[in-house]
Design a protein around this motif. Structure first.
Motif, PDB file in Angstrom:
ATOM      1  N   ARG A 239     -47.729  -5.187 -11.585  1.00 40.37           N
ATOM      2  CA  ARG A 239     -48.103  -6.515 -10.736  1.00 40.37           C
ATOM      3  C   ARG A 239     -49.371  -6.320 -10.898  1.00 40.37           C
ATOM      4  O   ARG A 239     -50.560  -5.890 -10.092  1.00 40.37           O
ATOM      5  N   GLU A 461     -41.690  -8.683  -5.460  1.00 37.73           N
ATOM      6  CA  GLU A 461     -40.842 -10.071  -5.486  1.00 37.73           C
ATOM      7  C   GLU A 461     -39.961 -10.444  -5.228  1.00 37.73           C
ATOM      8  O   GLU A 461     -39.779 -11.558  -3.796  1.00 37.73           O
ATOM      9  N   GLU A 465     -39.885 -12.920  -1.631  1.00 36.02           N
ATOM     10  CA  GLU A 465     -39.451 -14.399  -1.638  1.00 36.02           C
ATOM     11  C   GLU A 465     -38.630 -13.865  -0.616  1.00 36.02           C
ATOM     12  O   GLU A 465     -38.206 -15.116   0.144  1.00 36.02           O
ATOM     13  N   GLU A 489     -47.596 -10.163  -1.459  1.00 37.33           N
ATOM     14  CA  GLU A 489     -47.559  -8.842  -2.244  1.00 37.33           C
ATOM     15  C   GLU A 489     -48.295  -8.189  -1.915  1.00 37.33           C
ATOM     16  O   GLU A 489     -48.267  -6.784  -2.456  1.00 37.33           O
TER      17      GLU A 489
END
Length: 509
Positions: A239, A461, A465, A489
């Motif tokens: 990321r 993620e 989420e 994140e």
């Protein structure tokens, strides 16, 4: 000066699936080099290619100035590469001396020179401040001593390169300090070390440079001094920090935020991986457990489910404290657990969808040893429809289903028990993108119906989420609790990298 080891453009496929794609690893002489990455990144495959356990499909390996392709670990060892594996690979019923000198025994007048070998074993172990009777069987000593014997054996080969795969997994803090002293000695003597570890503190304490792998590729090579912990974590997880900063915050609140927790874990310790873990789960809530590989997530979940025995702390489930002593207790109390390894610990491949789905429910379906087949078919048909399990019928073998549909069968196995808590360890691992979305949607639907969900996932993620609260684990300890707008994140990765010791919401009351 040429490096001691140069691996360039290394490819490896298993059954057509790429495990390594143009991977690279360069280690200088007298360097301690970290090799890191999440599960499945390709670290072990790269090491096994170097040491002759696997053959590469493409690429070049240069070691000590010459092109090499070892046909076996023994040939690699003869060339000066010693490997210490995480699983102690010694002969437990043989003596310490025999284990250390195995394959390079000293002889005198054609006979084994036991005094010389005992002296060498004692001398090598003295580097670790270990004084033991080297004539006794290895199994007479604790795991930490056995690990030190394995390291002493590797050093005894006068290697040019020593590969250490999670060498501290069985060691306490004092023993780790001694090991680091030996690594520094090796470096001073011009020996190179490849150090594989998931513990960030260890990497920064002893390593000069790092190679980071992800999805079979080398994604970054850097000096440890120039790489921040947060950059290291973001590179491992794939990321980009700028991307993370631009993404919106997670604002979901738990529907059951005002309700009493169905599960409350306080100061849990279990084995070497779980030292001080605290978290709780309320009805109708998805709680995420986040952390790097080796942080203690799965081990904590196993202790909650009764699969592993806790050493300390409290586990309160449905108002009862420390009442779960085995998985059978957990199931009776209303707990379900979808384990990380679906193929090894979840499905029974040669049994049907129906048999797999009703496995946990079987005691309730049987009376005097006879299964109520009509009731069994009714339940199976209901959950095939409810979860959208795509199969030719209940009697199809589960191994013939896709990964996503196998996972749905495992979810159905626990849902038909009407649990109060469902523990999901990597629920979307190894399944395609479409099936992932279906599984996550199903998890949210279940929580909406009042089920408490504890979710472990390496996919950051997914946790961000799905979860209304996230507990971050680091080196076996809970270091942060994140909720509401604090869930994104960036904050999760910051906690993974640095931890928030001393500022933890530990009461969760």
């Amino acid at each position: 000066m040429a490096p001691l080891l140069s691996m360039q453009g290394i490819d490896k496929r298993f059954a057509g699936i790429p495990a390594l794609r143009s991977a690279e690893l360069v280690v200088e002489k007298g360097e301690v080099h970290a090799l890191i990455g999440q599960n499945g990144a390709g670290k072990s495959t790269l090491i096994k290619i170097l040491t002759g356990y696997y053959r590469k499909d493409a690429g070049e390996i240069l070691f000590d100035g010459r092109s090499v392709e070892f046909s076996s670990p023994q040939e690699a060892q003869g060339a000066g590469i010693s490997t210490i594996y995480q699983e102690i690979n010694l002969v437990p019923y043989r003596s310490v001396t025999e284990n250390i000198c195995l394959g390079r025994e000293k002889r005198r007048f054609g006979l084994l020179d036991w005094p010389a070998m005992h002296a060498e074993a004692k001398s090598l172990l003295a580097r670790f401040n270990i004084e033991i009777d080297v004539r006794r069987p290895l199994m007479a000593y604790p795991t930490a001593v056995q690990q030190m014997v394995a390291i002493a054996r590797a050093i005894g080969f006068e290697a040019k390169l020593v590969i250490m795969d999670e060498p501290t997994s069985s060691l306490d803090e004092r023993e780790v300090g001694v090991l680091f002293g030996v690594i520094r000695q090796l470096k001073a003597e011009g020996v190179s070390v490849i150090f594989v570890s998931h513990k960030l503190d260890e990497l920064y304490a002893v390593c000069d440079r790092v190679t980071i792998m992800r999805d079979g590729r080398t994604v970054q090579v850097a000096s440890m001094a120039q790489l921040s912990r947060l950059d290291l974590v973001t590179s491992m997880l794939g990321r980009e920090l700028t991307q993370v900063l631009q993404e919106g915050s997670h604002t979901a609140e738990a529907d059951g935020s005002a309700r009493e927790p169905v599960l409350k874990v306080g100061s849990l310790a279990a084995g070497r991986m779980v030292r001080d873990v605290s978290f709780d789960v309320r009805p109708g809530e998805i709680v995420g457990l986040a952390g790097l590989l080796g942080a203690g997530r799965t081990e904590s979940a196993r202790a909650v489910f009764g699969a592993d025995k806790p050493d300390a702390g409290t586990i309160a489930f449905d108002g009862r404290i420390n009442a779960v002593h085995a998985p059978s207790d957990a199931i009776k109390a209303g707990m379900g657990f979808c384990s990380e390894d679906r193929k090894l610990e979840g499905i029974i491949p040669d049994m049907s969808v129906r048999e797999n789905l009703t496995l946990a429910l079987m005691p309730q379906l049987a009376r005097r040893g006879i299964v109520d087949e009509a009731r069994s078919r009714e339940i199976v048909d209901q959950f095939i429809r409810r979860l959208g399990i795509r199969c030719s019928g209940p009697e199809q073998r589960i191994r013939e289903l896709s990964g996503g549909n196998q996972q749905k069968v495992l979810l159905a196995r626990w849902l038909c028990m009407n649990p109060k808590l469902l523990i999901l360890d990597e629920p979307t691992r190894g399944i395609d993108v479409g099936a992932k979305a279906e599984i996550l949607s199903l998890i949210r639907e279940l929580a909406g119906q009042g089920l408490g969900v504890l979710m472990i996932s390496s996919e950051l993620e997914e946790v961000v989420e799905a979860a209304s609260r996230i507990f971050v684990l680091r080196d076996g300890r809970t270091v942060a609790e994140l909720k509401g707008e604090a869930i994104n994140e960036q904050t999760v990765m910051a906690a993974m990298a640095h931890g928030h010791e001393g500022k933890r919401e530990a009461d969760h009351g």
